[in-house]
Write a protein that holds these residues in place. Structure first.
Motif, PDB file in Angstrom:
ATOM      1  N   LEU A   9       0.614  -0.780  -0.071  1.00  0.00           N
ATOM      2  CA  LEU A   9       0.328   0.050  -0.021  1.00  0.00           C
ATOM      3  C   LEU A   9       0.951   1.348  -0.165  1.00  0.00           C
ATOM      4  O   LEU A   9       0.586   2.068  -1.061  1.00  0.00           O
ATOM      5  CB  LEU A   9      -0.568  -0.071   1.113  1.00  0.00           C
ATOM      6  CG  LEU A   9      -1.877  -0.851   1.315  1.00  0.00           C
ATOM      7  CD1 LEU A   9      -2.676  -0.905   2.174  1.00  0.00           C
ATOM      8  CD2 LEU A   9      -3.104  -0.946   0.300  1.00  0.00           C
ATOM      9  N   ALA A  10       1.705   1.227   0.621  1.00  0.00           N
ATOM     10  CA  ALA A  10       2.633   2.082   0.867  1.00  0.00           C
ATOM     11  C   ALA A  10       3.522   2.591  -0.260  1.00  0.00           C
ATOM     12  O   ALA A  10       3.790   4.129  -0.659  1.00  0.00           O
ATOM     13  CB  ALA A  10       3.794   2.465   1.998  1.00  0.00           C
ATOM     14  N   ARG A  12       1.997   1.881  -3.601  1.00  0.00           N
ATOM     15  CA  ARG A  12       1.394   2.045  -4.607  1.00  0.00           C
ATOM     16  C   ARG A  12       1.309   2.917  -4.198  1.00  0.00           C
ATOM     17  O   ARG A  12       1.167   4.559  -5.482  1.00  0.00           O
ATOM     18  CB  ARG A  12      -0.336   1.439  -3.853  1.00  0.00           C
ATOM     19  CG  ARG A  12      -0.673   1.183  -5.303  1.00  0.00           C
ATOM     20  CD  ARG A  12      -0.228   1.754  -6.645  1.00  0.00           C
ATOM     21  NE  ARG A  12      -0.055  -0.084  -7.913  1.00  0.00           N
ATOM     22  CZ  ARG A  12      -0.432  -0.844  -7.486  1.00  0.00           C
ATOM     23  NH1 ARG A  12      -1.420  -0.316  -7.694  1.00  0.00           N
ATOM     24  NH2 ARG A  12       0.355  -2.041  -8.356  1.00  0.00           N
ATOM     25  N   ARG A  13       1.151   4.080  -2.933  1.00  0.00           N
ATOM     26  CA  ARG A  13       1.050   5.553  -2.667  1.00  0.00           C
ATOM     27  C   ARG A  13       1.941   6.046  -3.097  1.00  0.00           C
ATOM     28  O   ARG A  13       1.370   7.223  -3.704  1.00  0.00           O
ATOM     29  CB  ARG A  13       0.495   5.859  -1.225  1.00  0.00           C
ATOM     30  CG  ARG A  13       0.256   7.289  -0.849  1.00  0.00           C
ATOM     31  CD  ARG A  13      -0.257   7.120   0.977  1.00  0.00           C
ATOM     32  NE  ARG A  13      -0.629   8.083   0.998  1.00  0.00           N
ATOM     33  CZ  ARG A  13       0.056   9.355   1.465  1.00  0.00           C
ATOM     34  NH1 ARG A  13       2.159   9.380   1.419  1.00  0.00           N
ATOM     35  NH2 ARG A  13      -0.058  10.306   1.939  1.00  0.00           N
ATOM     36  N   GLN A  14       3.473   5.495  -2.587  1.00  0.00           N
ATOM     37  CA  GLN A  14       4.779   6.049  -3.272  1.00  0.00           C
ATOM     38  C   GLN A  14       4.712   7.136  -4.280  1.00  0.00           C
ATOM     39  O   GLN A  14       4.804   7.514  -6.002  1.00  0.00           O
ATOM     40  CB  GLN A  14       5.826   6.320  -2.810  1.00  0.00           C
ATOM     41  CG  GLN A  14       7.132   6.535  -3.040  1.00  0.00           C
ATOM     42  CD  GLN A  14       6.843   8.028  -2.494  1.00  0.00           C
ATOM     43  OE1 GLN A  14       5.983   7.780  -0.740  1.00  0.00           O
ATOM     44  NE2 GLN A  14       6.544   9.194  -3.307  1.00  0.00           N
ATOM     45  N   TYR A  51      -6.890   5.995  -3.240  1.00  0.00           N
ATOM     46  CA  TYR A  51      -5.356   7.046  -2.372  1.00  0.00           C
ATOM     47  C   TYR A  51      -5.398   8.420  -2.094  1.00  0.00           C
ATOM     48  O   TYR A  51      -5.924   8.459  -1.558  1.00  0.00           O
ATOM     49  CB  TYR A  51      -4.119   6.186  -2.765  1.00  0.00           C
ATOM     50  CG  TYR A  51      -3.749   4.963  -2.879  1.00  0.00           C
ATOM     51  CD1 TYR A  51      -2.820   3.957  -1.860  1.00  0.00           C
ATOM     52  CD2 TYR A  51      -4.027   4.143  -3.950  1.00  0.00           C
ATOM     53  CE1 TYR A  51      -2.982   2.903  -1.784  1.00  0.00           C
ATOM     54  CE2 TYR A  51      -4.035   2.965  -3.582  1.00  0.00           C
ATOM     55  CZ  TYR A  51      -3.021   2.137  -2.516  1.00  0.00           C
ATOM     56  OH  TYR A  51      -2.430   1.293  -2.547  1.00  0.00           O
ATOM     57  N   PHE A  52      -5.934   8.567  -3.584  1.00  0.00           N
ATOM     58  CA  PHE A  52      -6.506   9.604  -3.230  1.00  0.00           C
ATOM     59  C   PHE A  52      -7.624  10.252  -4.242  1.00  0.00           C
ATOM     60  O   PHE A  52      -7.737   9.873  -5.030  1.00  0.00           O
ATOM     61  CB  PHE A  52      -5.530  10.720  -3.974  1.00  0.00           C
ATOM     62  CG  PHE A  52      -4.428  10.702  -3.524  1.00  0.00           C
ATOM     63  CD1 PHE A  52      -3.392  11.172  -2.097  1.00  0.00           C
ATOM     64  CD2 PHE A  52      -3.363   9.386  -3.702  1.00  0.00           C
ATOM     65  CE1 PHE A  52      -2.352  11.196  -1.789  1.00  0.00           C
ATOM     66  CE2 PHE A  52      -1.914   9.879  -3.074  1.00  0.00           C
ATOM     67  CZ  PHE A  52      -1.372  10.081  -2.175  1.00  0.00           C
ATOM     68  N   ALA A  61      -0.124  16.030   0.309  1.00  0.00           N
ATOM     69  CA  ALA A  61       0.287  15.169   0.696  1.00  0.00           C
ATOM     70  C   ALA A  61       1.824  15.498  -0.059  1.00  0.00           C
ATOM     71  O   ALA A  61       2.963  15.142   0.554  1.00  0.00           O
ATOM     72  CB  ALA A  61       0.420  13.692  -0.244  1.00  0.00           C
TER      73      ALA A  61
END
Length: 195
Positions: A9-10, A12-14, A51-52, A61
Motif C-alpha cells: 500500500l505504501a 503504491r501510494r508513493q 488512495y487520493f 501529500a
C-alpha cells in the motif's frame, strides 16, 4: 482474497505521488488532470482513487512529504549541543532545496502551491498548517541562537524565526523564477547581513 501488505500500500501510494510530482513539474498544477496522473502512474481509475480523491490531496501529500524532510533536518540540528550557527543551519536547509531541485524538480511545485493557497481556502489552510511547522522550528532556532549569544539578548525570536523562514522561501523563489541562484553566494550574503 489475500490482504494487501502495508508495504505494498505504501509503495503504491508513493508510486502515485511520484507520478503526480512529475506531472505537476512538467505541466503545472492547473494544466494537470487527475486522468494525467492516473496515466502517468499506470494505474486503473479504481486503484488510483483508493488512495487520493483530488488534486488538492495529492498536492498536500507531496508538500507534506517535502516539509517532513525539512522539519526532520531542523529537529536534528536543534538536538545538537551546541546548535550550529544560523548561517550553517540555513546552508543545510538550502542543500535540501537544491537536492530536490536537481533530483526531480519538485521545488517548482512549492511555488505553484503558494499561488494556489492564495485562491483556494482549503489549500491555504493546509499550506498554513504544513509551513507553520517549519516556522515553529525557525522560532526555536532563534531562541537557541539568542541563548547562545548568536543573536542579541533582546532579539525578537518570533520575528527572527519568521525572517529565517522567509530566507528559505526567498531562495526557493529566486531559484525557480530567476534561475542560477547559487547557494554559497546566498548564504554568504546572509552572513554579511547578520554581521
Amino acid at each position: 482474497m489475500p490482504r494487501v501488505s502495508e508495504a505494498h500500500l505504501a509503495a503504491r501510494r508513493q508510486q502515485i505521488l511520484d507520478a503526480a510530482a512529475r506531472c505537476f513539474v512538467r505541466n503545472g498544477f492547473h494544466q494537470t488532470s487527475m486522468q494525467d496522473v492516473i496515466k502517468e502512474a499506470d494505474l486503473s481509475v479504481g486503484a488510483f482513487y483508493r488512495y487520493f480523491k483530488s488534486k488538492n490531496e495529492l498536492i498536500t501529500a507531496i508538500a507534506g512529504e517535502k516539509i517532513s524532510q525539512a522539519t526532520g533536518l531542523l529537529d536534528q540540528l536543534l538536538a545538537l549541543d551546541p546548535m550550529p550557527p544560523i548561517p550553517e543551519i540555513l546552508k543545510r536547509l538550502l542543500e535540501l532545496v537544491d537536492a530536490a531541485a536537481e533530483h526531480d524538480g519538485t521545488v517548482r511545485i512549492a511555488v505553484q502551491v503558494w499561488g494556489e493557497a492564495v485562491h483556494d481556502p482549503e489549500v491555504g489552510a493546509l499550506v498554513a498548517e504544513i509551513y507553520g511547522r517549519v516556522r515553529e522550528r525557525a522560532v526555536l532556532i532563534a531562541e537557541r541562537a539568542r541563548a547562545a549569544g548568536q543573536l542579541p539578548p533582546d532579539a525578537d525570536v518570533t520575528g527572527a524565526g519568521a525572517a529565517f523562514f522567509g530566507l528559505v522561501q526567498g531562495y526557493i523563489l529566486q531559484k525557480v523564477l530567476l534561475g542560477g541562484t547559487d547557494r554559497r553566494t546566498y548564504v554568504s550574503g546572509v552572513r554579511t547581513l547578520l554581521s
